[in-house]
Scaffold this active site. Structure first.
Site, PDB file in Angstrom:
ATOM      1  N   HIS A 123       0.972  -1.153   0.036  1.00  0.00           N
ATOM      2  CA  HIS A 123       0.043   0.411   0.042  1.00  0.00           C
ATOM      3  C   HIS A 123       0.980   1.439  -0.218  1.00  0.00           C
ATOM      4  CE1 HIS A 123      -3.799   2.140   0.607  1.00  0.00           C
ATOM      5  NE2 HIS A 123      -2.790   2.948   1.549  1.00  0.00           N
ATOM      6  N   ASP A 159      -7.648  -1.500   4.309  1.00  0.00           N
ATOM      7  CA  ASP A 159      -5.916  -1.625   4.530  1.00  0.00           C
ATOM      8  C   ASP A 159      -5.903  -1.406   5.928  1.00  0.00           C
ATOM      9  OD1 ASP A 159      -6.256  -0.930   1.593  1.00  0.00           O
ATOM     10  OD2 ASP A 159      -6.122   0.921   1.485  1.00  0.00           O
ATOM     11  N   CYS A 728      46.931  36.888 -21.626  1.00  0.00           N
ATOM     12  CA  CYS A 728      47.509  36.736 -20.640  1.00  0.00           C
ATOM     13  C   CYS A 728      48.975  35.954 -20.019  1.00  0.00           C
ATOM     14  CB  CYS A 728      46.457  36.416 -19.167  1.00  0.00           C
ATOM     15  SG  CYS A 728      45.598  34.234 -20.020  1.00  0.00           S
TER      16      CYS A 728
END
Length: 923
Positions: A123, A159, A728
């Site tokens: 469930h 249930d 750079c």
């Protein structure tokens, strides 16, 4: 004591194997069945539902394949009484345990209680909460923070039986029935059900009575009771929509028809959303149809957003398309596309076996297709057209065959029905093409004017004329960009995206850049002065390579599992997760406008961050063109356009605000050491944001007498004059062994004389203009200083007498260690040469390292031992041996000392945009 898996299974089967009846259906039932067989159990019968439209349930298909008895009873009882023949057939199987993984039928107690071990049921809720058939829906509708599943012993209640096993999980704020089921309830539910059977077989299964406290029962969610009540807070409306997504679907009346809402998320700043209002009866305010979806309001003034809408006729559309649905004209198919359409017609026919012929009007779902068929159809498309990346929602939104084919063809053509990006271009006919340049700020997926409409002129360094007016960002624009990036990270799809999907989008962006590479290179040439051929190969070419490289890293970012020893006697598991930082600011220089953008942005996006980018004020145009391509490269499942925001800056104003902004968590900067120090201080004072800095350099290049002279000259020239010295890692000082000094200088002068200075768009040009006037003036001043200090000027040292910002390639010799030009970089085409005594390796190393910079370095020698010795002792982030400028997307790049810290490129670059979380679990 070790044994093979097969041996273990034999031992298990002989000791614990049971005769099991599996009663249920669906893919979940199929997986439980397969796992039980792997455990060695004897499945004596599978009881499932009858075939639907000629198609068997997946559980039945799997069992029949294995030769297991399959029973397809339409019902087990009539008028509340068990059907004797059905019960007898069940009992004949001799089952010792019934396993009900997912069952939609009512099973009589004569069956439930018959086996020796009874019956267990899966469930999908934490019983006793949410009893009933719509447990997952109600977990979300109630806004539960925890969800999970229960395996319980069946009894005659609903249930209510004793609990055997439970597992819980966190419920995410935007979970739907589908997401929580796929993430946890399905995979862990299968494992949990099999584990429950194992406990029963071992005689260890508990029977825990369900408590009465906290017990709830809710009705089955059906279409007629899933209507949205708008008189609720936004979070409650969001929970109702996601709790009914996708089945049965939360709906409301809009424009007189029933419209179902899907894909809800809570949003923080929906009140500021821009779009068209949509009247919704009963809502506290009209919704807003935006390009991201439909913004809805709760009665508390807070907002949510839905992605998709479905009408009563079954047609599903993106919510953003509400006012434009049905407006697209049908596209005419090419012969190749007709072949693809026929292939897809055959695929539909193979899926919809109950349909005699697939017509253009055939509806996929009305013809019996289910969710697994959607998955199959999407995969079939991928097999036949790998560039057509469908999502499941694409099928749901194009249910007829004709609509499906039209959608696929549009995707294959790159004509997805997304809202068109509005761009106010500046166009120029130049370099044998028409270039189209955006010139506004790019914020939250839109090109917009700056606050107050402020602009400035960007200048072409080749002739000093204005290219166009560009929007000039203000503080308010920065705040908007950061807010958009923050929302995209926290609530948008980029941060939640599957890593492979993210990689696919980044790779797609690289493809778009490649399609526009000539245009990008041309823009780079006129905006920065880069020679076109170099721009095409390096500025643009390496940018494309960078995005492709990092696209491959998206699904390979992972943590590690760590043994810990100090937490005894308990057992512990410690693992790390690599997570994105959040909103990142990237500030880039003017020498490689597009490439510096790529180096940082690619790694940043790969890590899952969002970006606010500040291009240099003098070179904004390729960044804005990139933003346009990024916007066009997105799709409905993760649009990078809202994750990349680019405000052309008024110098320090924008950079300072990004450094100070509390919502920026990382700043990556390439530029001068002076500005880098200031940024680092501001980042520390504001919110201690993470910083990576790539700063100035004075890179030494040592040339020994045993070098390959021709190569040393050629590479020495490149080390200084590459990209007209605006580099750079340029060799800021060459140390040449005294025995070859004069020969080296002579050869360099000869080569300098051959260099063609001129228009960067001329394919024969070697040396273009300097980037901007202020930099040109600094170069003139730099060289004048060198002359005043007593260095020998061999050639160059002055501005070229022609329009534009041209500076002659320059060569100084007799440069002493104390001189200004020996210590500071020129960032221009100026070669600084100093002698060193033959054989004195350690002394030249001392002089080379006597600098506060440490970005790059180089050595030329045929002696491999000398090369390794020197490379070990040069204090720089990169050392080139018998080469120079050979950077690669896979190799980390970054400096030491006052050249900064952190890396661009390579795997290490990802570290700059990730944070590490350690998780320790006691078990």
């Amino acid at each position: 004591y070790f044994c093979s898996l097969s041996t273990y299974q034999l031992l298990f089967s002989s000791s614990f194997a049971m005769k099991i009846a599996v009663i249920g259906q669906s893919l979940f039932g199929q997986e439980v069945y397969k796992e039980l067989r792997k455990e060695g159990h004897n499945i004596v019968g599978v009881f499932t539902i009858p075939d639907k439209d000629g198609k068997a349930d997946p559980l039945a298909t799997e069992a029949e394949k294995d030769g297991v008895a399959v029973f397809k009873f339409p019902r087990w009882r009539v008028k509340g009484q068990a059907i004797p023949e059905v019960v007898d057939q069940y009992k004949a199987t001799g089952a010792e345990l019934n396993v009900l993984p997912f069952c939609s039928q009512f099973i009589p107690m004569e069956v439930i209680d018959h086996p020796q071990h009874g019956s267990i049921i899966y469930h999908p809720s934490l019983l006793p909460r949410h009893r009933g058939a719509s447990a997952i829906n109600w977990t979300l509708i109630h806004g539960d923070k925890k969800g999970g599943f229960t395996v319980f012993w069946a009894d005659d209640g609903l249930d209510t039986g004793p609990i055997l096993l439970q597992r819980e999980c966190d419920v995410e704020p935007d979970d739907t029935v589908n997401t929580i089921y796929k993430r946890f309830l399905f995979p862990e539910g299968v494992k949990g059900t099999v584990e429950a059977v194992r406990l029963i077989a071992e005689g260890k299964a508990p029977r825990i009575t369900q408590p009465q406290e906290g017990a709830t029962y809710e009705c089955i969610q059906k279409k007629d009771n899933s209507k949205i009540d708008w008189n609720q807070p936004a979070e409650a409306i969001h929970n109702w929509i996601r709790g009914n997504d996708k089945v049965p679907g939360a709906w409301a009346k809009v424009d007189g028809q029933k419209v179902t809402f899907y894909g809800s998320t809570l949003v923080n700043n929906g009140t500021a959303a821009k779009g068209e209002p949509l009247e919704i009866p009963g809502a506290s305010r009209p919704g807003i149809v935006t390009k991201a979806g439909l913004v809805l309001f709760g009665n508390d003034g807070k907002t949510l957003m839905v992605k998709n809408l479905q009408f009563e006729d079954g047609k599903m559309i993106a919510a953003a398309q509400y006012f434009r649905s049905g407006s697209s004209a049908a596209v005419e198919l090419t012969e190749e596309e007709k072949t693809f359409a026929q292939q897809m017609r055959d695929v539909w026919q193979s899926i919809l076996t109950n349909v005699s012929q697939i017509e253009d009007s055939t509806d996929f779902f009305k013809s019996g297709a289910a969710s697994m068929d959607v998955v199959r159809l999407v995969e079939e498309v991928k097999l036949r057209a790998s560039h057509c990346q469908l999502q499941n929602e694409d099928v749901y939104m194009n249910t007829t065959f004709q609509d499906f084919i039209q959608m696929c063809v549009r995707k294959l053509r790159g004509e997805d029905d997304e809202e068109e990006l509005v761009v106010d271009y500046v166009s120029k006919n130049i370099n044998n093409m028409t270039i189209k340049m955006p010139h506004q700020l790019f914020i939250n997926g839109e090109f917009v004017d700056a606050e107050g409409g402020k602009t400035y002129q960007t200048i072409n360094p080749t002739d000093g004329t204005a290219i166009c007016d560009v929007s000039l960002a203000q503080i308010q624009d920065v705040d908007k960009a950061v807010a958009a990036a923050k929302e995209a990270f926290e609530e948008g799809e980029w941060g939640k995206m599957n890593p492979r999907d993210r990689g696919r989008l980044i790779y797609k962006l690289a493809d778009l850049m490649e399609e526009h590479q000539e245009e990008l290179a041309t823009i780079e040439a006129i905006d920065s002065g880069a020679v076109y051929t170099l721009a095409l190969k390096t500025h643009v070419g390496m940018s494309i390579q960078t995005f492709r490289y990092f696209a491959g890293w998206c699904d390979k970012i992972q943590g590690s599992t760590i043994p810990i020893n100090q937490a005894r006697p308990n057992r512990n598991l410690t693992f790390t997760k690599r997570e994105p930082i959040g909103v990142c600011a990237i500030v880039i220089p003017w020498n490689y406008p597009l490439m510096m953008l790529a180096w940082k942005t690619a790694a940043c996006l790969t890590a899952g961050n969002t970006v606010v980018l500040k291009p240099a004020q003098v070179t904004p145009l390729t960044a804005l063109k990139f933003a346009e391509l990024a916007a066009k490269g997105g799709d409905s499942k993760g649009n990078p356009q809202s994750d990349r925001n680019e405000p052309p800056p008024p110098g320090a104003l924008v950079g300072q605000r990004l450094s100070d902004h509390p919502d920026v968590r990382k700043l990556g900067f390439t530029g001068s050491t002076e500005i880098g120090k200031h940024i680092m201080k501001s980042c520390a004072v504001s919110n201690v944001k993470k910083v990576s800095l790539e700063l100035g350099g004075k890179s030494p290049l040592i040339i020994f007498s045993d070098c390959d002279m021709d190569k040393a000259v050629r590479m020495g020239m490149s080390s200084v004059f590459f990209n007209k010295g605006e580099n750079c890692i340029a060799a800021g000082r060459l140390f040449v062994e005294d025995t070859i000094h004069d020969q080296f200088v002579k050869k360099v002068v000869e080569e300098v004389k051959k260099m063609k200075i001129g228009d960067p768009l001329d394919r024969s040009t070697d040396h273009g203009p300097q980037n901007h006037k202020a930099h040109l003036d600094k170069l003139v001043e730099y060289c004048q200083t060198g002359v005043k200090e007593g260095a020998t000027l061999i050639c160059g040292g002055k501005q070229v007498q022609r329009p534009g910002f041209f500076f002659e390639p320059t060569l100084f010799t007799d440069v002493q260690d104390h001189m200004y030009i020996a210590k500071e970089e020129s960032f221009g085409p100026v070669m600084i040469i100093s002698k060193f005594k033959s054989g004195d390796v350690d002394d030249v190393l001392r002089r080379a390292n006597d600098t506060e910079y440490g970005l790059a370095s180089g050595v030329f020698t045929r002696d491999i031992s000398k090369a390794l010795y020197v490379s070990e002792r040069l204090n720089a982030g990169t050392v080139f041996v018998n080469t120079y400028n050979k950077t690669d997307v896979a190799s980390p790049f970054g400096g030491f000392k006052q050249s900064g810290f952190g890396k661009d490129l390579g795997q290490e670059a990802l570290n700059e945009y990730l944070k590490t979380k350690a998780v320790t679990i006691e078990y």
